[in-house]
Enzyme design. Sequence first.
Site, PDB file in Angstrom:
ATOM      1  N   TYR A  64       0.837  -1.206   0.000  1.00 22.54           N
ATOM      2  CA  TYR A  64       0.000   0.000   0.000  1.00 22.54           C
ATOM      3  C   TYR A  64       0.873   1.258   0.000  1.00 22.54           C
ATOM      4  O   TYR A  64       0.722   2.147  -0.841  1.00 22.54           O
ATOM      5  CB  TYR A  64      -0.890  -0.059   1.240  1.00 22.54           C
ATOM      6  CG  TYR A  64      -1.718   1.157   1.548  1.00 22.54           C
ATOM      7  CD1 TYR A  64      -2.810   1.506   0.762  1.00 22.54           C
ATOM      8  CD2 TYR A  64      -1.440   1.935   2.676  1.00 22.54           C
ATOM      9  CE1 TYR A  64      -3.588   2.608   1.083  1.00 22.54           C
ATOM     10  CE2 TYR A  64      -2.220   3.025   3.009  1.00 22.54           C
ATOM     11  CZ  TYR A  64      -3.292   3.366   2.209  1.00 22.54           C
ATOM     12  OH  TYR A  64      -4.060   4.449   2.530  1.00 22.54           O
TER      13      TYR A  64
ATOM     14  N   ALA B 200     -11.651   0.930  14.547  1.00 25.45           N
ATOM     15  CA  ALA B 200     -12.838   0.123  14.235  1.00 25.45           C
ATOM     16  C   ALA B 200     -12.717  -1.266  14.844  1.00 25.45           C
ATOM     17  O   ALA B 200     -13.708  -1.842  15.325  1.00 25.45           O
ATOM     18  CB  ALA B 200     -13.028   0.046  12.721  1.00 25.45           C
TER      19      ALA B 200
END
Length: 367
Positions: free
Chosen positions: A157, A205
């Site tokens: 990424y 999260a």
Amino acid sequence: MKSQFNDSSITVAVVGCGGFVGSHLLDAILARTQWRVFGVDLDFYRIQHRLRDERCEFMVADLADKSVVERIAKYPVVVNLAAICTPSRYMAEAPEVIRSNYDHPASLADACAKSGSWLIHFSTSEVYGRTSADAGLLVEDETPLTFGPVTASRWSYATAKLLTERYIAGLKNLKWTVVRPFNFVGPYMDFMPGVDGSGIPRVLANFSSALVRGEPLKLVNGGVAKRSFTSVFDAVDFMFALFEAGLAGNSVENDAGKSPFSQAFNVGNPDNEVTIAELAYKMRRIFAEIKCVDVESIPGPETVSGEEYYGEGYDDSMRRLPSVEKAERLLGFKAQTPIDVVLRESLTWFVGHYSNTSHPGTDSASS
Ligand code: UDP
């Protein structure tokens, strides 16, 4: 209100407007300006309340479609927030992660260079790579950008994001600004695994999901890595400081050394630095307060190895502390929200949003 914010002839294209940051940015643009928005995304569930807004036009599409790219680049300001940014996918789907984070934004950059649009590209603080525990402030134009070995696919990424930054910076005639977010958090961040998404989302999260489900918070490799968490509302304020500087006309470009163009900006809050273990401690305490229960009744954290948790190829940045001097000097922007405030706000939202859908396996689609 600044005059450029009153200018109803301006349309801003927001790619990824249905995502975590995009949805907050969209709300703020509509509330604080007279602008129109051309919003592109694959998923609009976070912005249902905006779908009929007369100042908005939305398109279900992604940047793989060249005609969509050309269309987006017709607008004078283009904000690109679209990305695959689910950490577990960096290892499991490295080629897709690289294509989505390099090929697509590069083609948008080409189109903006041709049309003359101002491209505001969201990169990542992961471009600073495999920082050590004693790394100091990360400075945009000074700190070396160093990744782990090619077998550590965690860096797929970051590598793609950095290549995009270099591509953008190398394009002749492109008016650009790069944004490097430092762990933005707030309501609507990521997803609850098994409810409206799959894989492992980012830490806020994950911890929120575990708390709602009454499961232990997982500390990867002991939770000794440090991060500086930034309220998404501060991030939105940064965007307005940037818009203001960029749309102020030639005066900005003429004001020596003050142009927001051809710059990468860290957007972060160095006052909010904690270890991940400290984050777990804070979130457990705040959750107990929200639920009015004794903190001891909430499962304590557990340590897990990175490879076991994320899969082969996981690696980590041990410290990510932003220098925010450039944003302050060029844009007069400084993040304000303390960590306890943003954690409480995020967790309160998460509890309210997911309390009735917290059972693992109720796999309803997110859109
Ligand atoms: N992490 C953790 N437990 C989790 C998720 C993440 O301990 O459930 C750690 C992760 O290994 C990293 C930090 O929290 O050290 C931040 O991870 P995240 O994926 O949120 O984003 P990053 O800052 O690494 O891009």
